[in-house]
Design a protein around this motif. Structure first.
Motif, mmCIF file in Angstrom:
data_model
loop_
_atom_site.group_PDB
_atom_site.id
_atom_site.type_symbol
_atom_site.label_atom_id
_atom_site.label_comp_id
_atom_site.label_asym_id
_atom_site.label_seq_id
_atom_site.Cartn_x
_atom_site.Cartn_y
_atom_site.Cartn_z
ATOM 1 N N VAL B 795 0.841 -1.200 0.000
ATOM 2 C CA VAL B 795 0.000 0.000 0.000
ATOM 3 C C VAL B 795 0.868 1.238 0.000
ATOM 4 O O VAL B 795 0.632 2.209 -0.742
ATOM 5 C CB VAL B 795 -0.941 -0.023 1.224
ATOM 6 N N LEU B 796 1.899 1.188 0.831
ATOM 7 C CA LEU B 796 2.799 2.334 0.909
ATOM 8 C C LEU B 796 3.427 2.632 -0.454
ATOM 9 O O LEU B 796 3.483 3.774 -0.909
ATOM 10 C CB LEU B 796 3.898 2.021 1.924
ATOM 11 N N LEU B 797 3.853 1.563 -1.085
ATOM 12 C CA LEU B 797 4.478 1.714 -2.400
ATOM 13 C C LEU B 797 3.511 2.359 -3.372
ATOM 14 O O LEU B 797 3.860 3.264 -4.131
ATOM 15 C CB LEU B 797 4.899 0.339 -2.904
ATOM 16 N N MET B 798 2.282 1.876 -3.315
ATOM 17 C CA MET B 798 1.289 2.427 -4.242
ATOM 18 C C MET B 798 1.059 3.902 -3.982
ATOM 19 O O MET B 798 0.979 4.704 -4.913
ATOM 20 C CB MET B 798 -0.014 1.658 -4.089
ATOM 21 N N VAL B 799 0.976 4.230 -2.707
ATOM 22 C CA VAL B 799 0.761 5.643 -2.372
ATOM 23 C C VAL B 799 1.910 6.483 -2.910
ATOM 24 O O VAL B 799 1.703 7.542 -3.517
ATOM 25 C CB VAL B 799 0.630 5.812 -0.845
ATOM 26 N N LEU B 800 3.114 5.966 -2.715
ATOM 27 C CA LEU B 800 4.272 6.710 -3.208
ATOM 28 C C LEU B 800 4.219 6.849 -4.726
ATOM 29 O O LEU B 800 4.496 7.916 -5.275
ATOM 30 C CB LEU B 800 5.577 6.007 -2.789
ATOM 31 N N ALA B 801 3.850 5.743 -5.361
ATOM 32 C CA ALA B 801 3.773 5.795 -6.823
ATOM 33 C C ALA B 801 2.748 6.827 -7.256
ATOM 34 O O ALA B 801 2.993 7.613 -8.178
ATOM 35 C CB ALA B 801 3.405 4.421 -7.367
ATOM 36 N N ILE B 802 1.623 6.841 -6.560
ATOM 37 C CA ILE B 802 0.595 7.821 -6.912
ATOM 38 C C ILE B 802 1.136 9.224 -6.739
ATOM 39 O O ILE B 802 0.960 10.093 -7.600
ATOM 40 C CB ILE B 802 -0.651 7.613 -6.032
ATOM 41 N N TYR B 803 1.826 9.413 -5.643
ATOM 42 C CA TYR B 803 2.375 10.734 -5.384
ATOM 43 C C TYR B 803 3.331 11.147 -6.500
ATOM 44 O O TYR B 803 3.239 12.238 -7.051
ATOM 45 C CB TYR B 803 3.105 10.726 -4.049
ATOM 46 N N TYR B 804 4.202 10.201 -6.832
ATOM 47 C CA TYR B 804 5.186 10.515 -7.866
ATOM 48 C C TYR B 804 4.507 10.828 -9.201
ATOM 49 O O TYR B 804 4.797 11.834 -9.856
ATOM 50 C CB TYR B 804 6.135 9.330 -8.026
ATOM 51 N N LEU B 805 3.586 9.957 -9.578
ATOM 52 C CA LEU B 805 2.925 10.157 -10.871
ATOM 53 C C LEU B 805 2.146 11.470 -10.894
ATOM 54 O O LEU B 805 2.116 12.174 -11.904
ATOM 55 C CB LEU B 805 1.985 8.991 -11.167
ATOM 56 N N ASN B 806 1.564 11.761 -9.763
ATOM 57 C CA ASN B 806 0.825 13.005 -9.677
ATOM 58 C C ASN B 806 1.748 14.192 -9.907
ATOM 59 O O ASN B 806 1.444 15.113 -10.671
ATOM 60 C CB ASN B 806 0.176 13.076 -8.296
ATOM 61 N N ALA B 807 2.908 14.120 -9.231
ATOM 62 C CA ALA B 807 3.860 15.212 -9.394
ATOM 63 C C ALA B 807 4.294 15.333 -10.849
ATOM 64 O O ALA B 807 4.350 16.430 -11.413
ATOM 65 C CB ALA B 807 5.070 14.969 -8.497
ATOM 66 N N VAL B 808 4.562 14.178 -11.450
ATOM 67 C CA VAL B 808 4.999 14.202 -12.849
ATOM 68 C C VAL B 808 3.923 14.810 -13.738
ATOM 69 O O VAL B 808 4.194 15.666 -14.592
ATOM 70 C CB VAL B 808 5.330 12.772 -13.315
ATOM 71 N N SER B 809 2.695 14.387 -13.503
ATOM 72 C CA SER B 809 1.634 14.881 -14.386
ATOM 73 C C SER B 809 1.449 16.379 -14.195
ATOM 74 O O SER B 809 1.186 17.122 -15.138
ATOM 75 C CB SER B 809 0.336 14.140 -14.110
ATOM 76 N N LYS B 810 1.645 16.825 -12.964
ATOM 77 C CA LYS B 810 1.549 18.273 -12.728
ATOM 78 C C LYS B 810 2.624 18.997 -13.520
ATOM 79 O O LYS B 810 2.384 20.036 -14.129
ATOM 80 C CB LYS B 810 1.717 18.555 -11.247
ATOM 81 N N GLY B 811 3.830 18.397 -13.481
ATOM 82 C CA GLY B 811 4.920 19.007 -14.231
ATOM 83 C C GLY B 811 4.594 19.107 -15.709
ATOM 84 O O GLY B 811 4.776 20.142 -16.340
ATOM 85 N N TYR B 812 4.058 18.016 -16.250
ATOM 86 C CA TYR B 812 3.696 18.023 -17.668
ATOM 87 C C TYR B 812 2.641 19.072 -17.960
ATOM 88 O O TYR B 812 2.701 19.782 -18.965
ATOM 89 C CB TYR B 812 3.171 16.656 -18.077
ATOM 90 N N GLN B 813 1.698 19.158 -17.039
ATOM 91 C CA GLN B 813 0.635 20.130 -17.248
ATOM 92 C C GLN B 813 1.221 21.536 -17.332
ATOM 93 O O GLN B 813 0.873 22.329 -18.205
ATOM 94 C CB GLN B 813 -0.323 20.049 -16.078
ATOM 95 N N GLN B 814 2.147 21.780 -16.411
ATOM 96 C CA GLN B 814 2.764 23.092 -16.390
ATOM 97 C C GLN B 814 3.483 23.354 -17.711
ATOM 98 O O GLN B 814 3.337 24.407 -18.322
ATOM 99 C CB GLN B 814 3.745 23.161 -15.208
ATOM 100 N N ALA B 815 4.245 22.328 -18.116
ATOM 101 C CA ALA B 815 4.994 22.483 -19.369
ATOM 102 C C ALA B 815 4.031 22.738 -20.524
ATOM 103 O O ALA B 815 4.278 23.576 -21.394
ATOM 104 C CB ALA B 815 5.808 21.225 -19.636
ATOM 105 N N ASN B 816 2.930 22.020 -20.488
ATOM 106 C CA ASN B 816 1.936 22.171 -21.533
ATOM 107 C C ASN B 816 1.430 23.598 -21.584
ATOM 108 O O ASN B 816 1.354 24.218 -22.646
ATOM 109 C CB ASN B 816 0.779 21.224 -21.203
ATOM 110 N N LEU B 817 1.119 24.096 -20.418
ATOM 111 C CA LEU B 817 0.601 25.461 -20.339
ATOM 112 C C LEU B 817 1.629 26.444 -20.877
ATOM 113 O O LEU B 817 1.294 27.346 -21.658
ATOM 114 C CB LEU B 817 0.301 25.800 -18.882
ATOM 115 N N ASP B 818 2.882 26.222 -20.454
ATOM 116 C CA ASP B 818 3.929 27.132 -20.914
ATOM 117 C C ASP B 818 4.032 27.118 -22.422
ATOM 118 O O ASP B 818 4.122 28.166 -23.071
ATOM 119 C CB ASP B 818 5.275 26.733 -20.303
#
Lengths: 181, 937
Positions: B795-818
Motif C-alpha cells: 500500500v505504501l508503495l502504491m501511495v508513493l507511486a501515486i504521489y510521484y505520478l501526480n507530481a509528474v503529471s503536474k509538471g507536464y501540465q505546467q509544461a503544456n501550459l507554458d
C-alpha cells in the motif's frame, strides 16, 4: 456505356484516363442530351448554363452551388464547357492537393469576386451555411471574429495568403471540400 | 493520327536502335538507351514531324562517335578546358546562331504561343542542361576547373563544341546530354504528375499535358525510364483501390457504431451537450452488455443448464402457502411468487461445489463474477477517463481559427441528400451558436466583486437547502423507524409512505431551485452544468442513504428471524433423527421425506435485497418514462394544438416546450448504474433487466427529444471528454462497492438458499478452493500475500507511486501550459510583425505615445511659454513700482496655470506624455525660460 459510346480523339483519352473521362462525360451529357454531342473528335464548342449544372444531385444540396459553378466557369457567369466541367470535378476530387483546393475554395467564398474575402463575403457565407438562422448581432460577431483570427496583414479583409494560411491548418478541410462523382 | 507516318517513324527508330546496338555494346547506358528506344518506338503513337525526326537523327549521329572518344577522354581533359575557354570567347555569337538554327528549323515555333514555346523551351533547356551536365562531369574529372562556369558560357561552349565537332567534346557532351535529358524528362514527368495541382483552366492544362507527355514519350525511350509505365499505372490503380477500400472500411466501421446516426441527428439539433448524454448512455449500454455477458455466461447459464431443475430443491420451489397466488400478476409484478424462486435471484442458486459434467464450480464462479463486475467496471471507467483526459480539453476550443474554420470547412461538399443537408445546416448553426456562447463568455467584462459576492451567496443558499433536505431525510427516516415499531394498522397511508413521499418531493423541488439559484452565479453554461450536476448528486446521495438504511434494517431483521428458524429446523431435524432411530432402532436414518414446497425455510435475506433492487429499478424506469410521456410529450401536444384556441401564446409564453434536462438525466443514469452494481450480486438477472432498460431508453428518449423538446436557449459546447460524468460514475461505483464488499466480508450467508449456504462467510468458497483444488504452494503464496506485513508496504508503495505520478503529471501540465502560452505569443508576434500598420497594434501605439516625442514639443508651445514669462516678468518688474504686488503675483500665477492647463489638454490628440507628467515636466520649464527671457532682456 453500351451504345452511348462517346467518341474522343486519342489525345483526349491520353490526357485523362478513359474511365474517368467517359463517366464524367456521361454525366455531362445527361444534363442536356440535346445540347451535348457524343462525338468529341473536333472539339465542339458547347457550354451548359449554370441552372442545369446546379441541379446535379452532387451539387443540389450545396449552399454554395452557384458559386462553385461560377468560379469554375471562364466567363464567371456559370456556363461550363466540358473541359471546365472536368476541371471542377478534378479539383473537388479526392486526389486534388490541398493548395489547389485552397485556391478554388477561396474563389468560391469570394462572392463579389474582388480577390479578397471581405465582411460581406463572410456574411453571405455564414447566412448560406446557417440558413440565416443567426441574429444579425451574432453574424456580426462571427464575421468579426473570423477576420480577426485569420487576418494577418491587418487590412480587415482576408487576402488569399491569409486564407491559405488559415485553411492549410484546418483539420477537415480536405475531407469536406471534396465531391465524389 | 496517320498510320503511315507512324510506321515510318517506327521503322526509322528501329533502324536507329540497331545502329546503336551495333555501336555501343560496352556501354551499359547505351544499352539501356537502345532498349528504351525500341520501346519508345512501339509506344510512340504520334511521331513528331520534322523537328522530332531531326532531333533523333542528331542523337543517332552522336552515338557512333561516342565509342571512339571513350578512350581518348582522359588524357585530353586538361587541354579540353582551354579549348573550351577559347571556343567560348570566340564562338559565342556564332554558336548561338548556329544552335538556334540547328535546334529549330521551324522558326514560327519561336512565337509567344504557349504550346510551341514550351516545346522549344523544352528542347533548348534540354540542351543547356546537357551542357551543364557535361561541364560538371568534366569539372569533376579535372577536380576544380570546370565548376565555376556560368550557364551562358556553357551554352556557348557547347555550341562551340557541337559546331567544331572535336571528338572529345562531342563525347562528353553526349554523355552529359544523357543526364540532362533524364533530368528534363523527370521534370516533365513531374509536371504531368502535378498538373492537377496547377490552378489553370482545363484548356491550358490539356495543352501543357499534351506537350509534356509528348516530350516524355519521346525522350523517355531514350533514357530507359519508360519501363515502369505499366507498373506505374498498376500502382496508381492499386492506390486508388486501396483508398476506396479504406474509405469503405471506415464507413463500415462508422456504420457499426450503434445509434451513431441517431446521436448525430440529436447533436445537430440540440448541440453537443445533449448529445453527450446520449453518448454516455451508449457507453453505459456497452458496459452493461459486457457485465451481462459475464453474469449470464458464467452464472445464470451454467445453473440453468447443469444445475438441478425447478422444484427439485426447497430453494427452487415456491412454498406451499404461496403457491395459490404465485402466478398472480400483482404478485409477479412485485417479483414475488415464481419470480422470487427463479434464476433472477440469489436464492435460486445451489450450493453444490461442482455441477454438471464439466464440474463447474458455481459458488466460486458466483463470487468471482460478483466481485469481477466491480473490478471490470472500475478498470473500464478509469481507462475511459484516462483516454478522455488525453483527448483533453474541457470543450473550450483553443484553436486559433475557431470561427474561420467553422465558416470555411464545416460544410461537407459530399452531402447530396436533402435530409442530411438539413441536419448539417442545423448542426452548423448549433455549433456556431455554441462558439458564440463561448465567445460572449470570453468577452463578458464583469464586476468581479459583485460576481464573487453573488457566487458565494449562491453557494451559501444551496448549501443551506442541501443541509435542510439532508436533515429532512434524516428526520423522516428516524420517524419511519419509530413507525416500524408500531403496528401496521394504526398508521395512516401518509405515515407509511412518508419517506418515499419526502424523497420524491425533494427530487422534484430541489433541482429547479438549484438551477434558479445558479442563475445568480452567471457561470458559463458548461460550468454551470457541472455545478448543477454536483449539487444534485449531493442531493441524491441522501436518496441513496435512505435506501441503504432501510435495506440494512430489513437485512438485520431478517438475519435474526433466520437465526431462529435455523435453530428451529436444526432442532426439528434432531428430533426427527432421534425419533426415527429410537422408533426403528437403527442408526441408518434416511433423510426426512418432505416435499420441497413444504420444507420450513428461512427468509433468505439476499433474495430480499435483490428484490428490493429490482423493484427500485423497475419503478424508477416507470417514473422516468411516465415523466417523459407527460412532462414532454403531453405538454408538447397541448402546447402545439391548444395554441390555436388559447388566449396567450402557449409556444412562446408560459408552458412552452420542454428543454432536455441534461443534469437530471445524466444523474438518473449514474444512480441507476449504482443500483445495478449493488444489486447485481443479489439478483443476477438485474443486469439483463438493465440492458433492456438502457436499450428502450435510448430509442424512447431519442424519439422524445427529437419530437417534443426544443434546444436550450444557450446551446453550449459539451466538454469533449465526458470526464465529469465519468468522475461521478466512479464515485458512485466506489459508493456501491462498499455495501457489497461489506456484506460479502462480514454478514453470514443464509443457511438454506443461495450458492454460499452452509458456509460461515461468503468468501469461504475461495479459501476452500485454494485449500482443496489448487496445489499447496499457491495456498502458501496466498497466505504470504494476505500477510499484513506484505500488504502494508505494498500500500505504501502504491501511495508513493501515486504521489510521484501526480507530481509528474503536474509538471507536464505546467509544461503544456507554458508551451501553449509560447505558441500564443509566437502567433501574436507573427501577427504583429505582419501588421505593418501600427494603427492595428494597440500596444505599439501606446508605447509610441509614451515616448518623449521631441518633434511634438514644438516651437509654438515654446513661444507660448516665452510669452507667458514675458508677461510675468513685466508684471514682476512693474510690481516693485506699484505697491500691491501680491495681486500682481496672483495674476501671474493664474495666467501661468491657465496656460499650462491649455497646453496639457488631455482631450487633444495624444502627442506627448500623459497629463499630469506633462504638466510637471512643463512646470519647471517656465523657470529657465523666464531666466532666459530676463537675460535676453
Amino acid at each position: 456505356m453500351g451504345n452511348k459510346q462517346t467518341i474522343f480523339t486519342d489525345e483526349q483519352l491520353d490526357a485523362y484516363q478513359c474511365f474517368f473521362y467517359c463517366r464524367l462525360h456521361g454525366r455531362y451529357h445527361e444534363l442536356a442530351p440535346h445540347l451535348v454531342p457524343m462525338d468529341y473528335t473536333n472539339d465542339p464548342e458547347c457550354k451548359l448554363p449554370l441552372a442545369l449544372i446546379v441541379n446535379m444531385p452532387e451539387l443540389k444540396e450545396n449552399p454554395f452551388r452557384n458559386r462553385i459553378v461560377e468560379s469554375f466557369s471562364e466567363d464567371g457567369m456559370g456556363n461550363l464547357s466540358f473541359n471546365e466541367f472536368v476541371d471542377m470535378f478534378s479539383v473537388l476530387s479526392e486526389m486534388a492537393p490541398r493548395e489547389l483546393k485552397a485556391i478554388y475554395a477561396f474563389k468560391i467564398y469570394d462572392f463579389n469576386v474582388d480577390n479578397y474575402l471581405c465582411k460581406e463575403d463572410l456574411e453571405k457565407t455564414l447566412n448560406k451555411l446557417t440558413k440565416e438562422e443567426l441574429t444579425p448581432e451574432e453574424v456580426e460577431l462571427v464575421c468579426e471574429k473570423s477576420i480577426e483570427e485569420a487576418d494577418l496583414d491587418g487590412d480587415n479583409k482576408l487576402s488569399f495568403a491569409d486564407f491559405e494560411n488559415m485553411i492549410t491548418r484546418a483539420p477537415d478541410f480536405l475531407s469536406t471540400f471534396h465531391i465524389r462523382i | 493520327m496517320p498510320p503511315k507516318k507512324k510506321s515510318h517513324a517506327a521503322v526509322e527508330v528501329d533502324d536507329v536502335g540497331m545502329e546503336v546496338d551495333a555501336v555501343s555494346e560496352d556501354d551499359s547506358e547505351e544499352e539501356a538507351r537502345r532498349k528504351t528506344k525500341n520501346r519508345r518506338a512501339k509506344a510512340q503513337r504520334k511521331p513528331k514531324r520534322v523537328s522530332d525526326d531531326e532531333e533523333e537523327e542528331e542523337e543517332e549521329d552522336e552515338a557512333p562517335k561516342r565509342k571512339a572518344r571513350k578512350k581518348k577522354r582522359k588524357p585530353q581533359d586538361s587541354d579540353e578546358e582551354e579549348d573550351e575557354e577559347d571556343n567560348r570567347s570566340v564562338k559565342s555569337k556564332s554558336s548561338k546562331a548556329s544552335r538556334k538554327k540547328a535546334a529549330k528549323e521551324e522558326s514560327d515555333e519561336e512565337s509567344e504561343d504557349d504550346k510551341k514555346k514550351k516545346k522549344n523551351g523544352g528542347k533548348a533547356v534540354s540542351k543547356k542542361g546537357k551542357e551543364e551536365q557535361n561541364d560538371k562531369k568534366k569539372g569533376n574529372a579535372k577536380g576544380s576547373g570546370g565548376k565555376n562556369k556560368g550557364g551562358e558560357k556553357d551554352k556557348k561552349k557547347k555550341n562551340g563544341n557541337s559546331s567544331s565537332s572535336s571528338d572529345d567534346d562531342e563525347e562528353s557532351m553526349s554523355e552529359g546530354e544523357m543526364a540532362a535529358l533524364k533530368e528534363e524528362v523527370e521534370e516533365k514527368k513531374k509536371l504531368i504528375a502535378t498538373l492537377r495541382n496547377k490552378p489553370w483552366r482545363m484548356q491550358r492544362r490539356l495543352i501543357q499535358l499534351k506537350e509534356a507527355q509528348e516530350f516524355v514519350e519521346k525522350f523517355e525511350g531514350a533514357l530507359g525510364k519508360g519501363k515502369g509505365r505499366k507498373w506505374y499505372a498498376y500502382k496508381v490503380m492499386m492506390t486508388k483501390k486501396l483508398i476506396k477500400f479504406k474509405r469503405d472500411f471506415e464507413n463500415f466501421k462508422t456504420a457499426c457504431i450503434p445509434w451513431e446516426r441517431k446521436i448525430k441527428e440529436v447533436e445537430s439539433h440540440f448541440g453537443s451537450s445533449v448529445a453527450s448524454y446520449f453518448i454516455f448512455l451508449r457507453w453505459m449500454y456497452g458496459l452493461n452488455l459486457v457485465l451481462f455477458g459475464f453474469m449470464f455466461g458464467l452464472v445464470v447459464l451454467p445453473e440453468i443448464l447443469m444445475g438441478l431443475p425447478y422444484g427439485s430443491l426447497p430453494r427452487k420451489t415456491v412454498p406451499r402457502e404461496e403457491q395459490a397466488t404465485a402466478m398472480d400478476y400483482a404478485v409477479l409484478f412485485d417479483f414475488n411468487g415464481y419470480c422470487k424462486y427463479s434464476f433472477l435471484f440469489y436464492g435460486f442458486y445451489n450450493s453444490d461445489r461442482m455441477i454438471g459434467v464439466l464440474k463447474f464450480r458455481l459458488p466460486l464462479s458466483y463470487l468471482l463474477v460478483g466481485v469481477g463486475i466491480f473490478g471490470y467496471s472500475l478498470m473500464v471507467v478509469i481507462r475511459t477517463m484516462a483516454r478522455n483526459a488525453n483527448e483533453g480539453g474541457d470543450g473550450a476550443e483553443e484553436g486559433q481559427f475557431t470561427f474561420s474554420w467553422k465558416m470555411f470547412t464545416s460544410w461537407d461538399y459530399l452531402i447530396g441528400n436533402p435530409e442530411t443537408a438539413d441536419n448539417k445546416y442545423a448542426s452548423i448553426t448549433t455549433s456556431f451558436k455554441e462558439s458564440i456562447v463561448d465567445e460572449q463568455e470570453n468577452q463578458k467584462d464583469e464586476n468581479i466583486h459583485l460576481r464573487r459576492f453573488l457566487r458565494v451567496l449562491a453557494n451559501f443558499l444551496i448549501l443551506c437547502s442541501l443541509g435542510g433536505s439532508g436533515f429532512l431525510i434524516y428526520f423522516v427516516v428516524k420517524r419511519s423507524q419509530d413507525f416500524a415499531e408500531r403496528d401496521n394498522d394504526e398508521l395512516s397511508w401518509f405515515e407509511k409512505n412518508e419517506v418515499e413521499f419526502v424523497m420524491s418531493l425533494l427530487g422534484l423541488v430541489c433541482p429547479p431551485l438549484f438551477e434558479t439559484i445558479a442563475e445568480l452565479e452567471d457561470y458559463h453554461p458548461r460550468i454551470a452544468l457541472k455545478w448543477q450536476l454536483g449539487r444534485i448528486f449531493a442531493l441524491f446521495l441522501g436518496n441513496l442513504y435512505t435506501f441503504l438504511f432501510a435495506l440494512f434494517d430489513e437485512v438485520t431483521a431478517k438475519l435474526e428471524k433466520e437465526k431462529s428458524i435455523k435453530n428451529e429446523t436444526i432442532w426439528a431435524l434432531n428430533a426427527y433423527y432421534a425419533n426415527y432411530s429410537s422408533f426403528y432402532n437403527t442408526t441408518d436414518v434416511p433423510p426426512p421425506d418432505v416435499h420441497p414446497a413444504d420444507v420450513i425455510r428461512g427468509p433468505c435475506w439476499e433474495t430480499g435485497v435483490g428484490i428490493e433492487f429490482v423493484k427500485l429499478i423497475v419503478s424508477d424506469m416507470q417514473v422516468t418514462y411516465l415523466t417523459i410521456l407527460i412532462g414532454d410529450f403531453v405538454r408538447a401536444v397541448i402546447v402545439r394544438f391548444l395554441n390555436y384556441c388559447w388566449c396567450w401564446d402557449l409556444e412562446a409564453g408560459f408552458p412552452s416546450y420542454g428543454e432536455f434536462d441534461i443534469s437530471g438525466n445524466v444523474l438518473g443514469l449514474i444512480f441507476n448504474q449504482g443500483m445495478i452494481w449493488m444489486g447485481a450480486f443479489y439478483a443476477p438477472g438485474l443486469v439483463g433487466l438493465n440492458v433492456l432498460r438502457l436499450l428502450t431508453s435510448m430509442y424512447y428518449q431519442c424519439w422524445a427529444v427529437m419530437s417534443c423538446n426544443v434546444p436550450h436557449e444557450r446551446v453550449f459546447k459539451a466538454s469533449r471528454s465526458n470526464n465529469f460524468y465519468m468522475g461521478l460514475l466512479l464515485l458512485v461505483l466506489f459508493l456501491s462497492l462498499l455495501p457489497v464488499v461489506y456484506t460479502i466480508m462480514t454478514l453470514p450467508p443464509s443457511f438454506d438458499c443461495g450458492p454460499f449456504s452452509g458456509q460461515e462467510k461468503m468468501y469461504d468458497v475461495v479459501m476452500e478452493t485454494i485449500e482443496n483444488d489448487l496445489p499447496s504452494f499457491i495456498g502458501n503464496i496466498f497466505t504470504y500475500a494476505t500477510n499484513p506485513g506484505l500488504i502494508m508496504p505494498a500500500v505504501l508503495l502504491m501511495v508513493l507511486a501515486i504521489y510521484y505520478l501526480n507530481a509528474v503529471s503536474k509538471g507536464y501540465q505546467q509544461a503544456n501550459l507554458d508551451l501553449k502560452r509560447k505558441m500564443q505569443m509566437a502567433r501574436d508576434e507573427e501577427k504583429n510583425r505582419r501588421n505593418n500598420k501600427d494603427s492595428t497594434n494597440q500596444v505599439m501605439k501606446d508605447l509610441e505615445a509614451l515616448l518623449p516625442n521631441k518633434s511634438l514639443i514644438p516651437p509654438p508651445t515654446e513661444e507660448d511659454e516665452l510669452e507667458v514669462p514675458d508677461v510675468v516678468v513685466e508684471k514682476s518688474s512693474k510690481s516693485p513700482k506699484i505697491k500691491p504686488g501680491a495681486v500682481a503675483n496672483g495674476k501671474g500665477v493664474n495666467l501661468q496655470k491657465e496656460v499650462s492647463l491649455a497646453a496639457s489638454n488631455p482631450r487633444g490628440p495624444v502627442t506627448r506624455a500623459p497629463g499630469p507628467r506633462g504638466g510637471n515636466a512643463r512646470g519647471p520649464q517656465p523657470g529657465p525660460e523666464k531666466g532666459r527671457g530676463r537675460s535676453a532682456r
